[in-house]
Write a protein that holds these residues in place. Sequence first.
Motif, PDB file in Angstrom:
ATOM      1  N   GLN A 185       0.829  -1.210   0.000  1.00  0.00           N
ATOM      2  CA  GLN A 185       0.000   0.000   0.000  1.00  0.00           C
ATOM      3  C   GLN A 185       0.863   1.260   0.000  1.00  0.00           C
ATOM      4  OE1 GLN A 185      -3.147  -0.122  -0.440  1.00  0.00           O
ATOM      5  NE2 GLN A 185      -3.637  -2.248   0.048  1.00  0.00           N
ATOM      6  N   GLN A 187      11.485  -6.562   5.706  1.00  0.00           N
ATOM      7  CA  GLN A 187      10.316  -7.431   5.826  1.00  0.00           C
ATOM      8  C   GLN A 187       9.665  -7.261   7.200  1.00  0.00           C
ATOM      9  OE1 GLN A 187      11.159 -11.678   6.069  1.00  0.00           O
ATOM     10  NE2 GLN A 187       9.314 -12.130   4.855  1.00  0.00           N
ATOM     11  N   ALA A 188      10.486  -7.198   8.223  1.00  0.00           N
ATOM     12  CA  ALA A 188       9.982  -7.106   9.601  1.00  0.00           C
ATOM     13  C   ALA A 188       9.389  -5.737   9.904  1.00  0.00           C
ATOM     14  CB  ALA A 188      11.109  -7.418  10.588  1.00  0.00           C
ATOM     15  N   ASN A 189       9.548  -4.778   9.000  1.00  0.00           N
ATOM     16  CA  ASN A 189       9.009  -3.438   9.210  1.00  0.00           C
ATOM     17  C   ASN A 189       7.840  -3.116   8.283  1.00  0.00           C
ATOM     18  OD1 ASN A 189      10.530  -1.573  11.251  1.00  0.00           O
ATOM     19  ND2 ASN A 189      12.086  -2.892  10.339  1.00  0.00           N
ATOM     20  N   CYS A 190       7.457  -4.063   7.433  1.00  0.00           N
ATOM     21  CA  CYS A 190       6.346  -3.787   6.513  1.00  0.00           C
ATOM     22  C   CYS A 190       5.016  -4.002   7.223  1.00  0.00           C
ATOM     23  CB  CYS A 190       6.425  -4.682   5.273  1.00  0.00           C
ATOM     24  SG  CYS A 190       5.013  -4.409   4.169  1.00  0.00           S
ATOM     25  N   PRO A 191       4.256  -2.926   7.446  1.00  0.00           N
ATOM     26  CA  PRO A 191       2.990  -3.084   8.181  1.00  0.00           C
ATOM     27  C   PRO A 191       1.969  -3.935   7.437  1.00  0.00           C
ATOM     28  CG  PRO A 191       3.626  -0.763   8.043  1.00  0.00           C
ATOM     29  CD  PRO A 191       4.507  -1.521   7.096  1.00  0.00           C
ATOM     30  N   GLU A 192       2.122  -4.000   6.115  1.00  0.00           N
ATOM     31  CA  GLU A 192       1.139  -4.728   5.299  1.00  0.00           C
ATOM     32  C   GLU A 192       1.532  -6.195   5.088  1.00  0.00           C
ATOM     33  OE1 GLU A 192      -1.591  -3.181   4.554  1.00  0.00           O
ATOM     34  OE2 GLU A 192      -1.082  -1.050   4.660  1.00  0.00           O
ATOM     35  N   HIS A 193       2.666  -6.620   5.616  1.00  0.00           N
ATOM     36  CA  HIS A 193       3.177  -7.988   5.406  1.00  0.00           C
ATOM     37  C   HIS A 193       3.224  -8.311   3.912  1.00  0.00           C
ATOM     38  CE1 HIS A 193       3.006  -9.326   9.707  1.00  0.00           C
ATOM     39  NE2 HIS A 193       2.193  -8.275   9.753  1.00  0.00           N
TER      40      HIS A 193
END
Lengths: 402, 66
Positions: free
Chosen positions: B11, B52-58
Motif C-alpha cells: 500500500q 520485511q519485519a518493518n512492513c505493516p502490510e506484510h
Amino acid sequence: MTDKPPVLDFATDFDHTDPEWVSDPYTIWEDLRQRCPVAHTDRYGGAWFPATHAGVSAIAKDTVNFTSRDVIVHEGRPTEEDLPSPIGVAPPITSDPPFHKVARRLILPAFSPAVVNALEPQIRALCATLLDDIIFEGVVNASMDYARLIPPSVIRQMLGFPEEDTEMFIKAVHLITENVDRPQEERIELFEPVEAYFTRQIEDHQENPRDDLTTFLLNAEIGGEKLALEHVFGTMILILVAGIDTTWSAIGAALWHLARNPEDLARLVNEPELMPVAVEEFLRYYAPVTMARLVNADMEYLGCPMKEYDWILLGFPAANRDPTVFKDADKFIIDRAENRHVAFGLGIHRCVGSNLARMELQVALEEFIKRYPRFELANEDNVTWAQGQIRGPRNLPLRILR
Amino acid sequence: MKVVIDAELCQGQGRCFSIAPSIFDFDDLGSGFVIGDGTLSPETMDLARLAQANCPEHAIFIEESP
C-alpha cells in the motif's frame, strides 16, 4: 463535552472525548485488550472500538462490511443523505471501492517520495525561520509557536495559496479542526469563511493556472472528464484537514517525549543517524490519528452484534500498543529496529501524505534539537492535549536549558 | 534466496525503500518494488529481513530461488 455524563465503564460506555481518555488513553486500551477487546457505547448513536491490532487490522482491510463515507465520529447516527457517494465529502478518504482507487491514484503522485524529498530544503528553511522568530524568554511554547506553524505553511505552499495569507490560512484551519465535535450547524457556520476562501482560490487558479496542487486538481481528469468541482473542493479540504493538525500533533508529541526523557534527547543530539528509526518509534508510540468507519449492514463481526451505520472508532494508536504484536509495546525504545507500526493506517486508505508527514516530523525535530539541544517541560500541569480523533499536545511550554 | 513484494498487498507504506534502498525502490505512486531480480546475497539477506519485519502490510516475502 462538560455536559456529557461521565464514563463509568469504557467497555460498555466508552467516549473518546472523555477527559480520562484524552489525558491517558493507553491505560484504558490495555484494560480493554485484557477483558473486552471490542468496546461498545450507545453514545454517538452507537459505536464500537476494537482495542487490539487484530481487530483494527481486520476492519481497516475490510471494505465490504465497512464504509469510509464518514470518518469522523460525531453525534447522531448518519442517514443515507449524510453519506454521499461515490465521491464523498473529501475524496479519496471518504470514498469506497471502486471509485476510491481512481481518486487515490490521481493524488498519489503529488505525495510520492520523490516529490516530498524535493521539498526537504524548503521545510528545513521554514523550521529555521520559525525558530528565529520565537521571542526567547527562557520558555518556548513548542506546540503553539513551532509545531503548529510548520504543516500549514507546507500545505499552503503545495496548494499554491499566497504567502501573505498564511496567518489567515492557519486560523481558518484550526477553526475547523479544533471544533469537529461541535454540533453540525455550528461546524457549517465555522466553515463558511474557509469555503469562501477556497472558492476564491479555485477561481484565481482557473484564471491563472500555475504549477501547484490546486491547478493540478482543476486540470485532472477521470475517464476523459475533468473532475467535478465538488471533487476538487473535497480533496482540497482533505489535504487541509488531514495534513495539518495530524503532523502538528506528531511533532508536538515527540518534543513532549524528549522534554521528559533527557536520555533519549541526548541520544538524538549525539547520534543524529538514529533519527529515521526514532521517527518510526515516535509514530508508533504517539500515533496521533484515530480513524472511523461505518458498518454497512447488520451483522455479527468479531463476536459483536453490529448494526447498519454503527460507528467504528478505528484506533490505529491502540493497535500500536498491542503487546501481542510489539515486544515491550508499552515501552518507548528509541532504536527499536523492528517496528511494524500502523500510525498511517492499513490497507487501501493508507495515509496519502505519509511520506510528507515523516519528512516534516524528522526535519522539525532535527532543526529544533540543533537549536535547543537541552530542554525540559516548564510546567507539566500546563500541557494540554487535543481531544477527539487527533491526539497531540496543544500547549507545550518547554524550558530551554543551557 | 530472493525477495519479492506482493503488489496486491503493498500500500506504499514506504518502509522497505527507506530501510534498504539498495534492495527496494519506489514508483510514481509511491509503491515499493524490488530492484533487479531480488536475488539476495549473504550480505543483503539481513537487510531484506529487516525491511520485511518493518512492513505493516506484510507484503514482503523471502523465498527459495527456483
